[in-house]
Design a protein around this motif. Sequence first.
Motif, PDB file in Angstrom:
ATOM      1  N   LEU A 137       0.733  -1.130  -0.073  1.00 55.08           N
ATOM      2  CA  LEU A 137      -0.041   0.130   0.073  1.00 55.08           C
ATOM      3  C   LEU A 137       0.824   1.295  -0.034  1.00 55.08           C
ATOM      4  CD1 LEU A 137      -2.661  -0.874   2.618  1.00 55.08           C
ATOM      5  CD2 LEU A 137      -3.196  -0.591   0.252  1.00 55.08           C
ATOM      6  N   LYS A 138       0.467   2.207  -0.516  1.00 56.44           N
ATOM      7  CA  LYS A 138       1.158   3.379  -0.747  1.00 56.44           C
ATOM      8  C   LYS A 138       0.921   4.481   0.119  1.00 56.44           C
ATOM      9  CE  LYS A 138       3.686   3.085  -4.409  1.00 56.44           C
ATOM     10  NZ  LYS A 138       3.589   3.835  -5.854  1.00 56.44           N
ATOM     11  N   LEU A 139       1.812   5.300   0.886  1.00 57.08           N
ATOM     12  CA  LEU A 139       1.677   6.279   1.521  1.00 57.08           C
ATOM     13  C   LEU A 139       2.553   7.642   1.024  1.00 57.08           C
ATOM     14  CD1 LEU A 139       2.115   4.789   5.294  1.00 57.08           C
ATOM     15  CD2 LEU A 139      -0.098   5.538   4.068  1.00 57.08           C
ATOM     16  N   HIS A 140       2.147   8.651   1.482  1.00 55.80           N
ATOM     17  CA  HIS A 140       2.891  10.029   0.875  1.00 55.80           C
ATOM     18  C   HIS A 140       3.523  10.842   2.016  1.00 55.80           C
ATOM     19  CE1 HIS A 140       3.540  13.248  -1.851  1.00 55.80           C
ATOM     20  NE2 HIS A 140       2.834  12.482  -2.833  1.00 55.80           N
ATOM     21  N   GLY A 141       4.671  10.848   2.028  1.00 58.67           N
ATOM     22  CA  GLY A 141       5.556  11.751   2.902  1.00 58.67           C
ATOM     23  C   GLY A 141       5.447  13.138   2.958  1.00 58.67           C
ATOM     24  N   ALA A 142       4.806  13.585   1.701  1.00 60.40           N
ATOM     25  CA  ALA A 142       4.469  14.893   1.572  1.00 60.40           C
ATOM     26  C   ALA A 142       5.746  15.990   1.355  1.00 60.40           C
ATOM     27  CB  ALA A 142       3.450  15.557   2.544  1.00 60.40           C
ATOM     28  N   HIS A 143       6.742  15.199   0.993  1.00 60.69           N
ATOM     29  CA  HIS A 143       8.092  16.143   0.686  1.00 60.69           C
ATOM     30  C   HIS A 143       7.740  17.269  -0.466  1.00 60.69           C
ATOM     31  CE1 HIS A 143       9.487  12.405   2.844  1.00 60.69           C
ATOM     32  NE2 HIS A 143      10.348  13.249   3.177  1.00 60.69           N
ATOM     33  N   ASN A 144       7.167  16.361  -1.521  1.00 61.82           N
ATOM     34  CA  ASN A 144       6.974  17.056  -2.515  1.00 61.82           C
ATOM     35  C   ASN A 144       5.823  16.424  -3.398  1.00 61.82           C
ATOM     36  OD1 ASN A 144       7.387  18.921  -4.892  1.00 61.82           O
ATOM     37  ND2 ASN A 144       9.327  17.847  -5.538  1.00 61.82           N
ATOM     38  N   LEU A 145       5.665  16.978  -4.487  1.00 59.74           N
ATOM     39  CA  LEU A 145       4.258  16.600  -5.255  1.00 59.74           C
ATOM     40  C   LEU A 145       4.847  16.101  -6.731  1.00 59.74           C
ATOM     41  CD1 LEU A 145       1.080  18.909  -4.746  1.00 59.74           C
ATOM     42  CD2 LEU A 145       1.801  16.700  -3.595  1.00 59.74           C
ATOM     43  N   GLY A 146       4.100  15.253  -7.367  1.00 58.60           N
ATOM     44  CA  GLY A 146       4.468  14.705  -8.628  1.00 58.60           C
ATOM     45  C   GLY A 146       3.635  15.837  -9.740  1.00 58.60           C
ATOM     46  N   LYS A 147       4.028  15.527 -10.940  1.00 60.49           N
ATOM     47  CA  LYS A 147       3.398  16.545 -11.672  1.00 60.49           C
ATOM     48  C   LYS A 147       1.950  16.533 -11.999  1.00 60.49           C
ATOM     49  CE  LYS A 147       7.325  17.062 -14.766  1.00 60.49           C
ATOM     50  NZ  LYS A 147       8.051  16.866 -16.124  1.00 60.49           N
ATOM     51  N   ASP A 148       1.296  15.415 -11.615  1.00 62.86           N
ATOM     52  CA  ASP A 148      -0.054  15.478 -11.750  1.00 62.86           C
ATOM     53  C   ASP A 148      -0.863  15.886 -10.770  1.00 62.86           C
ATOM     54  OD1 ASP A 148      -0.029  13.998 -14.277  1.00 62.86           O
ATOM     55  OD2 ASP A 148      -0.028  11.996 -13.535  1.00 62.86           O
TER      56      ASP A 148
ATOM     57  N   VAL B   4       0.384  18.311  -8.630  1.00 62.45           N
ATOM     58  CA  VAL B   4       0.641  19.638  -8.681  1.00 62.45           C
ATOM     59  C   VAL B   4      -0.616  20.303  -9.658  1.00 62.45           C
ATOM     60  CG1 VAL B   4       1.802  21.586  -9.640  1.00 62.45           C
ATOM     61  CG2 VAL B   4       2.731  19.748  -8.348  1.00 62.45           C
ATOM     62  N   GLN B   5      -0.784  19.765 -10.829  1.00 61.07           N
ATOM     63  CA  GLN B   5      -1.838  20.332 -11.831  1.00 61.07           C
ATOM     64  C   GLN B   5      -3.213  20.029 -11.082  1.00 61.07           C
ATOM     65  OE1 GLN B   5      -1.169  17.981 -15.267  1.00 61.07           O
ATOM     66  NE2 GLN B   5       0.662  19.283 -15.884  1.00 61.07           N
ATOM     67  N   ARG B   6      -3.527  19.067 -10.247  1.00 57.61           N
ATOM     68  CA  ARG B   6      -4.574  18.867  -9.722  1.00 57.61           C
ATOM     69  C   ARG B   6      -4.953  19.888  -8.474  1.00 57.61           C
ATOM     70  NH1 ARG B   6      -6.069  14.409  -7.572  1.00 57.61           N
ATOM     71  NH2 ARG B   6      -3.810  13.436  -7.462  1.00 57.61           N
ATOM     72  N   GLY B   7      -3.914  20.576  -7.935  1.00 54.30           N
ATOM     73  CA  GLY B   7      -3.950  21.286  -6.726  1.00 54.30           C
ATOM     74  C   GLY B   7      -4.105  20.712  -5.366  1.00 54.30           C
TER      75      GLY B   7
END
Length: 322
Positions: free
Chosen positions: A283-294, A296-299
């Motif tokens: 399962l994936k978790l997000h460390g929130a260091h940064n965002l991928g391009k998608d 970013v585009q979705r805000g």
Amino acid sequence: MKRTLMIVVLVMAAAAAILPAGCSRTEHKESTKLQVVTTLFPLYDFARTIAGDRAEVTMLLPPGMEPHSFEPKPNDIIRIGRAGLFIYTNRYMEPWAETILKGIDRRRLRVVDAGQGVNYAPATAADGHDDADHGSHGAGAQAVAMDPHIWLDFGNAALMVDTILDGFTAADPTNAGYYRAQAVELKGRLAALDQRYRAGLSACATRVFLHGGHFTFGYLARRYGLEYRSLSGVSSESEPSAARMADMVRQIRSSGVRYLFAEELLSPRLTDTLANEAGVAVLKLHGAHNLGKDDVQRGVGFIGLMEQNLANLQKGLACRSK
């Protein structure tokens, strides 16, 4: 590398200082709003929320870039020097920040260390292996490294909002009341998020949280009473040994967990290898260091990412809804 960075800083500072005045005026004529430069995504998201329409906030990290190995380029240094407010996480996350700031004219730039006053934890994984590549810069091998991922304790995140707010109000006192109102609303959302985590992780079949990546989620696990183990230390660049991989497989099997967690923006190669060997899903978790391009585009925002994490943690730990 530190000496090279200082040379670049001095050259860039000199270049910025001798730019034609007319050119400088042309660039800044586009906006009279406070210009804010941040490093990582949590700072960017908190700052843009506080700023609303009264300031312009940008982030140094390009979309999709893993931040632990980030070194600012000359243009990044110029951006920081031309801002009114620069916000970084802490000296453990951005060891380059103190170096470049020595070469920047601080008379018009207000600098915010967003980690001031937060509750730090040592950068030591729960099974005892250390990672001293954060926090040891310029202090010798005996320096105590601290876990830089402070934003994943939402109590710390609220303190960071307060510190960032202080930077805004000092840099732009005219809009201080607006910034305070925005920060109050943001802290209310963080408090509500914290309550959802406490409720959502209060009744789980297991509290063992195994992660096939670097030591990212220690603060989150500590806040909600989870037993966290990661494959490697706080550096995403560290490569675990074969013995460490085998030990992690044994931990997965002995714990009886059905899921191993992986982290967004990092290669899933090692996590997938562990999961296949131990016979569990990922399962994936997000460390929130940064965002991928998608994203970013979705805000996508910090709280939205944390809501996704909560849903996957509840699934992975087999938590019951209350």
